[in-house]
Scaffold this active site. Structure first.
Site, PDB file in Angstrom:
ATOM      1  N   GLU A 102       0.827  -1.207   0.000  1.00  0.00           N
ATOM      2  CA  GLU A 102       0.000   0.000   0.000  1.00  0.00           C
ATOM      3  C   GLU A 102       0.860   1.256   0.000  1.00  0.00           C
ATOM      4  O   GLU A 102       1.992   1.245   0.486  1.00  0.00           O
ATOM      5  CB  GLU A 102      -0.852   0.035   1.270  1.00  0.00           C
ATOM      6  CG  GLU A 102      -1.880  -1.038   1.303  1.00  0.00           C
ATOM      7  CD  GLU A 102      -2.639  -1.039   2.606  1.00  0.00           C
ATOM      8  OE1 GLU A 102      -3.552  -1.851   2.737  1.00  0.00           O
ATOM      9  OE2 GLU A 102      -2.315  -0.231   3.485  1.00  0.00           O
ATOM     10  N   CYS A 118       3.449   8.487   0.984  1.00  0.00           N
ATOM     11  CA  CYS A 118       3.741   7.574   2.088  1.00  0.00           C
ATOM     12  C   CYS A 118       3.943   6.198   1.453  1.00  0.00           C
ATOM     13  O   CYS A 118       3.038   5.675   0.792  1.00  0.00           O
ATOM     14  CB  CYS A 118       2.567   7.562   3.047  1.00  0.00           C
ATOM     15  SG  CYS A 118       2.704   6.328   4.339  1.00  0.00           S
ATOM     16  N   CYS A 125       5.191  -6.921   8.011  1.00  0.00           N
ATOM     17  CA  CYS A 125       6.193  -6.405   8.951  1.00  0.00           C
ATOM     18  C   CYS A 125       6.414  -7.447  10.046  1.00  0.00           C
ATOM     19  O   CYS A 125       5.471  -8.119  10.470  1.00  0.00           O
ATOM     20  CB  CYS A 125       5.724  -5.100   9.585  1.00  0.00           C
ATOM     21  SG  CYS A 125       6.932  -4.395  10.741  1.00  0.00           S
ATOM     22  N   CYS A 129       3.760  -5.064  16.347  1.00  0.00           N
ATOM     23  CA  CYS A 129       3.093  -4.092  17.232  1.00  0.00           C
ATOM     24  C   CYS A 129       1.591  -4.421  17.265  1.00  0.00           C
ATOM     25  O   CYS A 129       0.985  -4.642  16.214  1.00  0.00           O
ATOM     26  CB  CYS A 129       3.326  -2.665  16.740  1.00  0.00           C
ATOM     27  SG  CYS A 129       5.076  -2.297  16.522  1.00  0.00           S
ATOM     28  N   CYS A 132      -1.289  -2.486  15.203  1.00  0.00           N
ATOM     29  CA  CYS A 132      -1.027  -2.196  13.787  1.00  0.00           C
ATOM     30  C   CYS A 132      -1.526  -3.314  12.871  1.00  0.00           C
ATOM     31  O   CYS A 132      -1.237  -4.490  13.111  1.00  0.00           O
ATOM     32  CB  CYS A 132       0.483  -1.997  13.614  1.00  0.00           C
ATOM     33  SG  CYS A 132       1.003  -1.828  11.900  1.00  0.00           S
TER      34      CYS A 132
HETATM   35  N1  SAH Z   1       7.268   0.561  10.883  1.00  0.00           N
HETATM   36  C1  SAH Z   1       7.512   1.946  10.976  1.00  0.00           C
HETATM   37  C2  SAH Z   1       6.825   2.738   9.877  1.00  0.00           C
HETATM   38  C3  SAH Z   1       5.451   2.276   9.469  1.00  0.00           C
HETATM   39  S1  SAH Z   1       4.176   2.450  10.672  1.00  0.00           S
HETATM   40  C4  SAH Z   1       7.123   2.465  12.341  1.00  0.00           C
HETATM   41  O1  SAH Z   1       6.501   1.730  13.096  1.00  0.00           O
HETATM   42  O2  SAH Z   1       7.462   3.607  12.631  1.00  0.00           O
HETATM   43  C5  SAH Z   1       3.894   4.224  10.570  1.00  0.00           C
HETATM   44  C6  SAH Z   1       3.230   4.808  11.796  1.00  0.00           C
HETATM   45  O3  SAH Z   1       1.887   4.324  11.922  1.00  0.00           O
HETATM   46  C7  SAH Z   1       3.933   4.452  13.106  1.00  0.00           C
HETATM   47  O4  SAH Z   1       4.165   5.623  13.857  1.00  0.00           O
HETATM   48  C8  SAH Z   1       2.930   3.573  13.818  1.00  0.00           C
HETATM   49  O5  SAH Z   1       3.066   3.712  15.218  1.00  0.00           O
HETATM   50  C9  SAH Z   1       1.626   4.104  13.283  1.00  0.00           C
HETATM   51  N2  SAH Z   1       0.488   3.173  13.389  1.00  0.00           N
HETATM   52  C10 SAH Z   1       0.485   1.833  13.247  1.00  0.00           C
HETATM   53  N3  SAH Z   1      -0.764   1.337  13.420  1.00  0.00           N
HETATM   54  C11 SAH Z   1      -1.564   2.399  13.677  1.00  0.00           C
HETATM   55  C12 SAH Z   1      -2.965   2.553  13.940  1.00  0.00           C
HETATM   56  N4  SAH Z   1      -3.765   1.509  13.977  1.00  0.00           N
HETATM   57  N5  SAH Z   1      -3.445   3.798  14.144  1.00  0.00           N
HETATM   58  C13 SAH Z   1      -2.624   4.881  14.096  1.00  0.00           C
HETATM   59  N6  SAH Z   1      -1.313   4.801  13.832  1.00  0.00           N
HETATM   60  C14 SAH Z   1      -0.780   3.576  13.644  1.00  0.00           C
HETATM   61 FE1  SF4 Z   2       5.659  -2.787  11.806  1.00  0.00          FE
HETATM   62 FE2  SF4 Z   2       5.035  -1.851  14.218  1.00  0.00          FE
HETATM   63 FE3  SF4 Z   2       5.493  -0.118  12.181  1.00  0.00          FE
HETATM   64 FE4  SF4 Z   2       3.304  -1.688  12.223  1.00  0.00          FE
HETATM   65  S1  SF4 Z   2       3.810  -0.042  13.661  1.00  0.00           S
HETATM   66  S2  SF4 Z   2       4.620  -1.314  10.473  1.00  0.00           S
HETATM   67  S3  SF4 Z   2       4.078  -3.585  13.155  1.00  0.00           S
HETATM   68  S4  SF4 Z   2       6.945  -1.551  13.144  1.00  0.00           S
END
Ligand code: SAH
Ligand code: SF4
Length: 359
Positions: A102, A118, A125, A129, A132
């Site tokens: 995406e 973006c 991944c 987390c 996510c």
């Molecule tokens: N993996 C990297 C970049 C991709 S995620 C990282 O974690 O930084 C990009 C951003 O989206 C991160 O700050 C993450 O904390 C946030 N994110 C992930 N799931 C989310 C959700 N359900 N709602 C809001 N932000 C989210």
């Molecule tokens: Fe991966 Fe965590 Fe970033 Fe989601 S928020 S893309 S699981 S590192």
């Protein structure tokens, strides 16, 4: 004389068996591979996206044939476009082996026109987390440098930028970019080439969940992009519960890595904080966040992101007054805070969600 060992980031990006992706090559690679004509010119013709928009760019027959026989010039295919009410468009792209990723196109018309892309660095991944949607997919594979650059070219050919629009790029789509640093950095070098898009590393932000080994490596690389850190909690117990990476590198260790980054003039960190109702959104959390930032409170940005709810997680977005109180408490400590309503919420823009739904 002993040969200097090549660092991983100096090596041409390893590609899948077969021909290298033309999008992973720098002008010097064209030269080394014996491309006909001037390498810089070939690079220019391929990468100046507006040339494509005005019809096929002029490339001599010899160059065209060389590209076709020696390289793989395919681009990720745009399968779906999901325009949102807020002007952004979420896209689903298909890679050559059928995997889907995406990306989001976010134009900003107010003040100076700007567009932010973006983009994804991995299919899925590995970081797990718990809030996510991409994390819920697990990791399928890394993107190659050619696929990362190809993603940007495909987006630009499809949706812009318009002339005069300043372009910025954020690695905040699917994946942990520091888990795929060789390819991500190679892509940053290609995108920064002056004969091509000339996208300076200072307009590219790499967002990480806090992979300290990767942060330390990235700190030494040139060109060096800007760094965003997803904090999402203010004490180790809470952070380890939602972000497993914290069990390896905790908050204190992460802070050390930032101190060692060696900020240069004009460089800023961005701190992302996903607000999860009843989990990390108390005034005490806001206070601890400010304390943890310490001298980084000034001159850097804190982005509060209310949880983007989706089917793969049970967390919720806090109520509006709670978000406001959190933001006010941080501001009172001298932080520069923005509340980032995730773009494209009406098209289920939680990262990875569209792809996860398909799976
Ligand atoms: N993996 C990297 C970049 C991709 S995620 C990282 O974690 O930084 C990009 C951003 O989206 C991160 O700050 C993450 O904390 C946030 N994110 C992930 N799931 C989310 C959700 N359900 N709602 C809001 N932000 C989210
Ligand atoms: Fe991966 Fe965590 Fe970033 Fe989601 S928020 S893309 S699981 S590192």
């Amino acid at each position: 004389m002993a040969e200097t060992a090549l660092m991983p980031w100096d090596r041409p990006a390893p590609e899948k068996a077969g021909k290298p992706s033309v999008w992973s090559l720098l002008p010097e690679d064209f030269e080394a591979m014996g491309a006909p004509g001037r390498a810089a010119h070939l690079f220019n013709r391929l990468h100046r996206v507006h040339l494509w928009k005005e019809g096929a760019p002029w490339i001599s027959k010899a160059l065209r044939e060389w590209v076709a026989t020696e390289t793989d010039a395919s681009l990720p295919e745009i399968l779906e476009r999901h325009p949102s009410m807020d002007g952004s468009t979420k896209l689903v792209l298909r890679l050559s082996d059928g995997h889907r990723i995406e990306a989001v196109h976010m134009p900003r018309k107010v003040r100076s026109p700007r567009v932010t892309y973006c983009i994804s660095s991995q299919v899925g991944c590995a970081m797990g987390c718990t809030f996510c949607a991409t994390g819920a997919m697990g990791i399928l594979r890394n993107l190659t440098a050619g696929e990362i650059v190809g993603q940007v070219i495909a987006l630009m050919r499809d949706l812009g930028p318009d002339r005069g629009e300043q372009v910025t790029l954020v690695f905040m789509g699917m994946g942990e970019p520091l888990h795929n640093l060789d390819h991500v950095h190679r892509a940053i070098r290609v995108l920064g080439e002056i004969e091509g898009l000339g996208l300076s590393a200072k307009r590219i932000t790499v967002s990480t969940s806090g992979l300290v080994s990767g942060i330390e490596k990235l700190a030494r690389l040139r060109p060096r992009p800007l760094l965003a850190l997803s904090l999402n909690a203010t004490h180790d117990e809470a952070r380890s519960a939602t972000m497993p990476v914290n069990k390896v590198w905790n908050l204190a260790r992460l802070r050390q890595a930032l101190d060692a980054w060696g900020l240069q003039r004009g460089e800023k960190f961005t701190f992302e904080y996903v607000l999860l109702a009843g989990v990390n959104d108390t005034p005490e959390d806001a206070q601890r966040l400010g304390d943890w930032l310490g001298d980084l409170r000034r001159g850097h940005n804190v982005n509060l992101i209310p949880m983007n709810e989706h089917d793969h997680s049970t967390f919720h977005e806090p109520a509006e007054d709670r978000i406001q109180a959190f933001s006010d408490r941080l501001k009172a400590q001298g932080c520069f805070v923005t509340v980032r309503r995730s773009r494209g919420r009406d098209v289920r823009a939680a990262c990875g969600q569209l792809v996860k739904e398909k799976a």
